[in-house]
Design an enzyme around this catalytic site. Structure first.
Site, PDB file in Angstrom:
ATOM      1  N   GLU A  17       0.716  -1.271  -0.256  1.00 53.46           N
ATOM      2  CA  GLU A  17      -0.059  -0.073  -0.027  1.00 53.46           C
ATOM      3  C   GLU A  17       0.795   0.947  -0.022  1.00 53.46           C
ATOM      4  O   GLU A  17       1.805   1.412   0.791  1.00 53.46           O
ATOM      5  CB  GLU A  17      -0.804  -0.037   1.292  1.00 53.46           C
ATOM      6  N   ASP A 109     -13.829   8.955   6.649  1.00 52.23           N
ATOM      7  CA  ASP A 109     -14.380   9.569   8.335  1.00 52.23           C
ATOM      8  C   ASP A 109     -15.067  10.689   8.012  1.00 52.23           C
ATOM      9  O   ASP A 109     -14.606  11.632   7.138  1.00 52.23           O
ATOM     10  CB  ASP A 109     -13.046   9.835   9.034  1.00 52.23           C
TER      11      ASP A 109
HETATM   12  P1  FAD Z   1     -18.028   1.184   7.052  1.00 52.53           P
HETATM   13  O1  FAD Z   1     -18.063  -0.313   6.844  1.00 52.53           O
HETATM   14  O2  FAD Z   1     -19.064   1.900   6.516  1.00 52.53           O
HETATM   15  O3  FAD Z   1     -18.139   1.289   8.647  1.00 52.53           O
HETATM   16  C1  FAD Z   1     -18.108   2.359   9.411  1.00 52.53           C
HETATM   17  C2  FAD Z   1     -18.882   2.123  10.854  1.00 52.53           C
HETATM   18  O4  FAD Z   1     -20.372   1.984  10.516  1.00 52.53           O
HETATM   19  C3  FAD Z   1     -18.562   0.730  11.607  1.00 52.53           C
HETATM   20  O5  FAD Z   1     -18.513   1.032  12.735  1.00 52.53           O
HETATM   21  C4  FAD Z   1     -19.697  -0.149  11.132  1.00 52.53           C
HETATM   22  O6  FAD Z   1     -19.889  -1.313  11.929  1.00 52.53           O
HETATM   23  C5  FAD Z   1     -20.944   0.820  11.252  1.00 52.53           C
HETATM   24  N1  FAD Z   1     -21.917   0.479  10.178  1.00 52.53           N
HETATM   25  C6  FAD Z   1     -21.661   0.127   8.967  1.00 52.53           C
HETATM   26  N2  FAD Z   1     -22.802  -0.271   8.241  1.00 52.53           N
HETATM   27  C7  FAD Z   1     -23.834   0.225   8.944  1.00 52.53           C
HETATM   28  C8  FAD Z   1     -25.169   0.379   8.943  1.00 52.53           C
HETATM   29  N3  FAD Z   1     -25.950  -0.032   7.719  1.00 52.53           N
HETATM   30  N4  FAD Z   1     -25.775   0.791  10.185  1.00 52.53           N
HETATM   31  C9  FAD Z   1     -25.211   1.230  11.199  1.00 52.53           C
HETATM   32  N5  FAD Z   1     -23.860   0.995  11.226  1.00 52.53           N
HETATM   33  C10 FAD Z   1     -23.108   0.571  10.233  1.00 52.53           C
HETATM   34  N6  FAD Z   1      -9.667   5.756   4.810  1.00 52.53           N
HETATM   35  C11 FAD Z   1      -9.707   7.222   4.012  1.00 52.53           C
HETATM   36  O7  FAD Z   1      -9.961   8.155   4.365  1.00 52.53           O
HETATM   37  N7  FAD Z   1      -8.531   6.862   2.740  1.00 52.53           N
HETATM   38  C12 FAD Z   1      -8.246   5.514   2.522  1.00 52.53           C
HETATM   39  O8  FAD Z   1      -7.583   5.377   1.555  1.00 52.53           O
HETATM   40  C13 FAD Z   1      -8.425   4.548   3.353  1.00 52.53           C
HETATM   41  N8  FAD Z   1      -7.991   3.046   3.124  1.00 52.53           N
HETATM   42  C14 FAD Z   1      -8.123   2.400   4.226  1.00 52.53           C
HETATM   43  C15 FAD Z   1      -7.604   0.974   4.016  1.00 52.53           C
HETATM   44  C16 FAD Z   1      -7.784  -0.038   4.857  1.00 52.53           C
HETATM   45  C17 FAD Z   1      -7.324  -1.246   4.568  1.00 52.53           C
HETATM   46  C18 FAD Z   1      -8.473   0.230   6.066  1.00 52.53           C
HETATM   47  C19 FAD Z   1      -8.601  -0.860   7.245  1.00 52.53           C
HETATM   48  C20 FAD Z   1      -9.088   1.440   6.456  1.00 52.53           C
HETATM   49  C21 FAD Z   1      -8.727   2.522   5.556  1.00 52.53           C
HETATM   50  N9  FAD Z   1      -9.297   3.774   5.468  1.00 52.53           N
HETATM   51  C22 FAD Z   1      -9.165   4.928   4.811  1.00 52.53           C
HETATM   52  C23 FAD Z   1     -10.010   4.057   7.012  1.00 52.53           C
HETATM   53  C24 FAD Z   1     -11.517   4.025   6.818  1.00 52.53           C
HETATM   54  O9  FAD Z   1     -11.893   4.776   5.992  1.00 52.53           O
HETATM   55  C25 FAD Z   1     -12.049   4.362   8.300  1.00 52.53           C
HETATM   56  O10 FAD Z   1     -11.836   3.288   9.251  1.00 52.53           O
HETATM   57  C26 FAD Z   1     -13.491   4.762   8.377  1.00 52.53           C
HETATM   58  O11 FAD Z   1     -13.851   5.124   9.542  1.00 52.53           O
HETATM   59  C27 FAD Z   1     -14.431   3.551   8.172  1.00 52.53           C
HETATM   60  O12 FAD Z   1     -14.622   2.924   6.938  1.00 52.53           O
HETATM   61  P2  FAD Z   1     -15.270   1.732   6.465  1.00 52.53           P
HETATM   62  O13 FAD Z   1     -15.116   1.372   5.000  1.00 52.53           O
HETATM   63  O14 FAD Z   1     -14.557   0.546   7.604  1.00 52.53           O
HETATM   64  O15 FAD Z   1     -16.722   1.993   7.119  1.00 52.53           O
END
Ligand code: FAD
Length: 286
Positions: A17, A109
């Site tokens: 990455e 976020d």
């Molecule tokens: P989601 O899967 O949408 O989850 C977020 C929260 O909402 C969780 O607590 C989940 O349980 C909850 N949730 C999900 N669906 C629902 C629903 N329907 N109802 C109620 N609650 C729900 N960030 C960046 O800005 N740029 C990047 O390039 C980036 N790359 C990343 C790469 C990896 C491998 C990882 C692990 C993280 C990365 N992140 C990045 C961070 C990520 O964007 C943050 O962790 C963000 O806060 C959540 O993203 P997510 O896609 O996990 O969210």
């Protein structure tokens, strides 16, 4: 073969990455890193996306450049919070038209510096649906072995959403963690929910004690006492800190592979030496 789902169907993947560089000097350093990592034969590399679109053009340009000019499969990260559906769709169309076949679909976020911003898509799963409507991408999602920080410790809720997200996509990549048990427990909990999609563990070698503790606090990852002890015993000697960090990351990677992990995803911080050393320690260098 450049769809990650096809690579995973063939066997383990090993991937790196990067983040989009901000200056010309940083761009040259990344080019050097890519040329040093290319001989390791990565299955794919990925490039992060600044939340809210702060790196929109830079992420797009570097992803397209890597895939076109080096031939390495490149995956674009994309976050959906604070974007309109149209903004995301047009970027996805650009990727599709440029031959990019892999997207890491993320929520991102919420902005802390804006009072008002678009609320069209809130969760990664909303973005997954949009990505599917634009093209036949292989789609990955984020997984948090120690639970997502916004889950407030509600394990059942967190795992339920993660399983739903994975079941709608091809694979996951985890936030970094330092103890294999966090990953193995997550895999077991997903299996109990009927989800067996491959989840690639994210590996972050500790090469700088202060930096890693800051990252871990932000990511909701535990910085375990045994690791702090090993690092602080040599804290005044940067080379020794690095050695400990690489040894610990090697042990973790080996344990994960021994327990059947479908591959490893290395957080390189745009530098190659730590990843190359771990690769060599694991006997992965050709
Ligand atoms: P989601 O899967 O949408 O989850 C977020 C929260 O909402 C969780 O607590 C989940 O349980 C909850 N949730 C999900 N669906 C629902 C629903 N329907 N109802 C109620 N609650 C729900 N960030 C960046 O800005 N740029 C990047 O390039 C980036 N790359 C990343 C790469 C990896 C491998 C990882 C692990 C993280 C990365 N992140 C990045 C961070 C990520 O964007 C943050 O962790 C963000 O806060 C959540 O993203 P997510 O896609 O996990 O969210």
């Amino acid at each position: 073969m450049s769809k990650i789902r096809d690579e995973l169907a063939e066997g383990r993947t090993f991937s790196f990455e990067f983040f989009p560089p901000k200056t010309d000097e940083a761009a040259r350093a990344l080019e050097k890193t890519i040329s040093e990592l290319q001989p390791l034969g990565p299955s794919f590399v990925s490039v992060t996306y600044g939340a809210g679109g702060s790196t929109r053009d830079r992420t797009r340009d570097i992803v397209i450049h890597i895939q076109r000019d080096t031939g390495i499969t490149a995956m674009a990260h994309l976050t959906c919070i604070a974007h309109t559906r149209d903004q995301l769709a047009s970027l996805l169309e650009e990727y599709r038209d440029a031959g990019i076949e892999n997207i890491l679909a993320l929520a991102g976020d919420p902005p802390t510096d804006l009072d008002e911003y678009p609320h069209e898509l809130e969760y990664a799963l909303d973005l997954v649906e949009l990505v599917k409507s634009v093209g036949d991408f292989s789609i990955g999602v984020a997984a948090h072995p120690e639970l997502h920080p916004r889950s407030n410790g509600d394990r059942a809720h967190d795992r339920h959403h993660l399983a739903a997200k994975l079941n709608a996509t091809d694979f996951g990549i985890t936030q970094f963690f330092f103890e294999a048990q966090h990953y193995l427990r997550m895999v077991d909990e997903l299996a109990a929910l009927g989800c067996d999609k491959p989840v690639l563990p994210g590996i972050m070698p500790v090469t700088n004690a202060k930096q890693i503790q800051r990252f871990a606090a932000m990511a909701g990852a535990e910085f375990p006492a045994w690791l702090a002890e090993r690092i602080y015993a040599v804290a005044d000697e940067p080379d020794e800190v690095r050695k400990v960090g690489i040894a610990v990351a090697t042990e973790l990677s080996q344990e994960l592979l021994d327990h059947g992990a479908p591959g490893l995803h290395f957080y390189t911080l745009n530098r190659s030496p730590a990843t190359r050393e771990i690769y060599a320690n694991l006997g992965l260098s050709s």
